[in-house]
Design an enzyme around this catalytic site. Structure first.
Site, PDB file in Angstrom:
ATOM      1  N   GLY A 252      -6.309  -2.471  -3.788  1.00  0.00           N
ATOM      2  CA  GLY A 252      -6.589  -3.212  -2.860  1.00  0.00           C
ATOM      3  C   GLY A 252      -8.088  -3.506  -2.440  1.00  0.00           C
TER       4      GLY A 252
ATOM      5  N   ASN B  92      -1.654  -5.565   8.366  1.00  0.00           N
ATOM      6  CA  ASN B  92      -1.010  -4.291   8.035  1.00  0.00           C
ATOM      7  C   ASN B  92      -0.743  -3.626   9.388  1.00  0.00           C
ATOM      8  OD1 ASN B  92      -4.155  -4.486   8.016  1.00  0.00           O
ATOM      9  ND2 ASN B  92      -4.122  -2.299   8.048  1.00  0.00           N
TER      10      ASN B  92
ATOM     11  N   GLN C 111      -0.342  -6.491   2.037  1.00  0.00           N
ATOM     12  CA  GLN C 111       1.215  -6.142   2.742  1.00  0.00           C
ATOM     13  C   GLN C 111       2.158  -7.293   2.646  1.00  0.00           C
ATOM     14  OE1 GLN C 111       1.806  -3.733   4.603  1.00  0.00           O
ATOM     15  NE2 GLN C 111       0.016  -2.656   4.445  1.00  0.00           N
TER      16      GLN C 111
ATOM     17  N   SER D 242      -2.141  -4.789  -4.048  1.00  0.00           N
ATOM     18  CA  SER D 242      -2.178  -3.357  -4.707  1.00  0.00           C
ATOM     19  C   SER D 242      -0.906  -2.689  -5.073  1.00  0.00           C
ATOM     20  CB  SER D 242      -2.624  -2.511  -3.452  1.00  0.00           C
ATOM     21  OG  SER D 242      -2.858  -1.413  -3.538  1.00  0.00           O
TER      22      SER D 242
ATOM     23  N   HIS E 186       0.511   0.287  -4.819  1.00  0.00           N
ATOM     24  CA  HIS E 186       1.325   1.622  -3.924  1.00  0.00           C
ATOM     25  C   HIS E 186       1.697   1.245  -2.500  1.00  0.00           C
ATOM     26  CE1 HIS E 186      -1.622   2.827  -0.539  1.00  0.00           C
ATOM     27  NE2 HIS E 186      -2.579   2.042  -1.467  1.00  0.00           N
TER      28      HIS E 186
ATOM     29  N   THR F 146     -12.070   1.433 -19.272  1.00  0.00           N
ATOM     30  CA  THR F 146     -10.805   1.474 -19.865  1.00  0.00           C
ATOM     31  C   THR F 146      -9.593   1.450 -19.129  1.00  0.00           C
ATOM     32  OG1 THR F 146     -11.920   3.072 -21.635  1.00  0.00           O
ATOM     33  CG2 THR F 146      -9.618   2.977 -21.578  1.00  0.00           C
TER      34      THR F 146
ATOM     35  N   CYS G 131      -6.419   4.284   8.341  1.00  0.00           N
ATOM     36  CA  CYS G 131      -7.825   4.622   7.988  1.00  0.00           C
ATOM     37  C   CYS G 131      -8.287   4.933   9.290  1.00  0.00           C
ATOM     38  CB  CYS G 131      -8.450   3.408   7.324  1.00  0.00           C
ATOM     39  SG  CYS G 131      -7.329   2.696   6.008  1.00  0.00           S
TER      40      CYS G 131
HETATM   41  C1  LIG Z   1      -3.619  -0.840   1.754  1.00  0.00           C
HETATM   42  C2  LIG Z   1      -4.477  -2.137   2.162  1.00  0.00           C
HETATM   43  C3  LIG Z   1      -5.601  -2.542   1.446  1.00  0.00           C
HETATM   44  C4  LIG Z   1      -6.164  -1.393   0.666  1.00  0.00           C
HETATM   45  O1  LIG Z   1      -5.333  -1.051  -0.547  1.00  0.00           O
HETATM   46  P1  LIG Z   1      -5.589   0.174  -1.348  1.00  0.00           P
HETATM   47  O2  LIG Z   1      -4.840  -0.195  -2.635  1.00  0.00           O
HETATM   48  O3  LIG Z   1      -5.033   1.174  -0.651  1.00  0.00           O
HETATM   49  O4  LIG Z   1      -7.273   0.151  -1.564  1.00  0.00           O
HETATM   50  C5  LIG Z   1      -6.362  -3.318   1.985  1.00  0.00           C
HETATM   51  N1  LIG Z   1      -5.630  -4.341   2.538  1.00  0.00           N
HETATM   52  C6  LIG Z   1      -4.529  -4.325   3.459  1.00  0.00           C
HETATM   53  C7  LIG Z   1      -3.945  -5.164   4.210  1.00  0.00           C
HETATM   54  C8  LIG Z   1      -3.910  -3.114   3.296  1.00  0.00           C
HETATM   55  O5  LIG Z   1      -2.475  -2.871   3.744  1.00  0.00           O
END
Ligand SMILES: *Cc1c(COP(=O)(O)O)cnc(C)c1O
Length: 388
Positions: free
Chosen positions: A71, A151, A179, A199, A201, A237, A325
């Site tokens: 993300g 988030n 999110q 993203s 995860h 890659t 963070c």
């Molecule tokens: C987690 C998050 C990100 C960052 O994504 P990553 O894959 O961890 O770099 C960016 N924006 C929001 C709103 C998030 O919750």
């Protein structure tokens, strides 16, 4: 001891099926998608199929989806790539005060390099004003970057209305949907979204893989230069296992989205009604209804968020006091400041973020432990005692 994971906005447990999918590409199917022999072509086909699955989650065309390293990279690329590629049109970008740092710090970087940034305020529920947005657009405005859902406090912005305003004024609209993607319905065509970050995860996929949707025809410079991967737009890659795991997670998220929105918001609403009933001096943060199905965020007066987290951790409960963070810094969260919370209230905030793996027993257990922990901490607080 019971383990209750309530920090799904920070990251999620990887689905078993996702791990199985990824293992195939870490195992026998380890080929490089750029190789012309059959073995590389298998990997290439897997990426094409992953691109189709991801595109279908947001009603995009597969060739508008570019895989990235997550993300944060997608946000950086969308903003830097569009602003530099459209420098002739202007140097102005509009965003909000409550964005993720991947957007805010990118904008700060641009501001140091000759760009102009407008940071929109939000109201006490975390919503932007559409009127303020429209009034801040000028001739030099290239793009608007406003997150889909926050988030920390879970507030969902009026995305379609923002897209309509951007379109009417001929400016591009990027949304950080990390999110929201896979959690709530998104249609980039209907909502007039030009660029969108997601993203893996945050949807039970692997860490370190994400995507940027870029509407066809939009001018965007590369962030990562090198080989011809991703239609020459994002070199390197491909992370084949990660991309295939992301697609598997997205496919599962899409299939079960409606059921999960319903079942997870029932758990959320139990927190939202029970906590203020059972604990005094609490304040809900974020919009009461326009919020993510899995987001709960409360401030507890006379309490320090970090101590609350430590005590909950001792009861087996994993939560957050804002954004992962920001922990490690003493400043209160910029999001809680932007919705107008005084410092001391912002410091006493708790975010509980749910997933499909949580149960009603988890909720009951957490509320019960929270009542005890808040009581204990308040008994140690001179401010709380003096107030009585
Ligand atoms: C987690 C998050 C990100 C960052 O994504 P990553 O894959 O961890 O770099 C960016 N924006 C929001 C709103 C998030 O919750």
């Amino acid at each position: 001891m019971r383990q209750v994971y309530l920090d799904n906005a920070a990251t999620t447990m990887v689905h078993k099926e996702v791990v199985e999918t990824m293992n195939k590409y870490y195992g026998n199917l380890f080929g490089n998608p750029s190789s012309i022999y059959d073995f590389g072509q298998t990997a290439k086909k897997a990426i094409s199929s992953a691109r189709e699955k991801i595109a279908s989650v947001i009603n995009a065309n597969p060739d508008e989806v570019y895989f990235t390293g997550g993300g944060s990279e997608s946000d950086n690329w969308a903003i830097k790539g569009v602003m530099t590629a459209n420098r002739k049109k202007g140097n102005h970008i509009i965003t909000t005060k409550i964005e993720h740092h991947a957007v805010l710090h990118t904008c700060e970087y641009l501001a140091k390099n000759g760009y102009e940034v407008t940071y929109l305020n939000v109201d006490s529920d975390g919503l932007i004003s559409l009127k303020a947005l429209e009034e801040s657009i000028k001739d030099t405005t290239v793009m608007v970057s406003i997150m889909f859902a926050n988030n920390e406090i879970g507030t969902i912005q009026p995305i379609k209305e923002i897209g309509d305003i951007a379109k009417r004024h001929g400016v591009l609209f990027h949304t950080d949907a990390v999110q929201a993607f896979g959690h709530v319905p998104i249609d980039v065509k209907e909502m007039n979204i030009d660029l969108l970050s997601a993203s893996a995860h945050k949807i039970h996929g692997p860490k370190g893989v994400g995507m940027l949707y870029v509407r066809k025809g939009i001018k965007i410079d590369n962030l990562i230069h090198g080989g011809a991967q991703e239609s020459k737009k994002r070199a390197g890659t491909e992370n084949v296992p990660g991309i295939c795991g992301f697609a598997k997670a997205a496919e599962m998220a899409l299939e079960t989205m409606n059921d999960k929105m319903a079942s997870i918001s029932v758990l959320r609403d139990k927190f939202l009604t029970e906590i203020p009933k059972k604990i005094e001096n609490v304040k809900l943060n974020g919009h009461p209804t326009k919020r993510l199905p899995g987001n709960v965020n409360f401030s507890f007066e006379f309490i320090e968020g970090e101590s609350l987290l430590l005590y909950l951790d001792m009861e087996g409960i994993s939560a957050s006091s804002g954004s992962a963070c920001t922990s490690g810094s003493l400043d209160p969260s910029h999001v809680l400041m932007a919705i107008g919370l005084p410092h001391e209230i912002a410091h006493g905030s708790l975010r509980l973020s749910l997933s499909e793996f949580n149960t009603e027993e988890d909720v009951d257990y957490t509320i019960e432990k929270l009542i005890g922990v808040v009581h204990r901490l308040r008994q140690m607080s001179p401010l709380y005692i003096r107030r009585k």
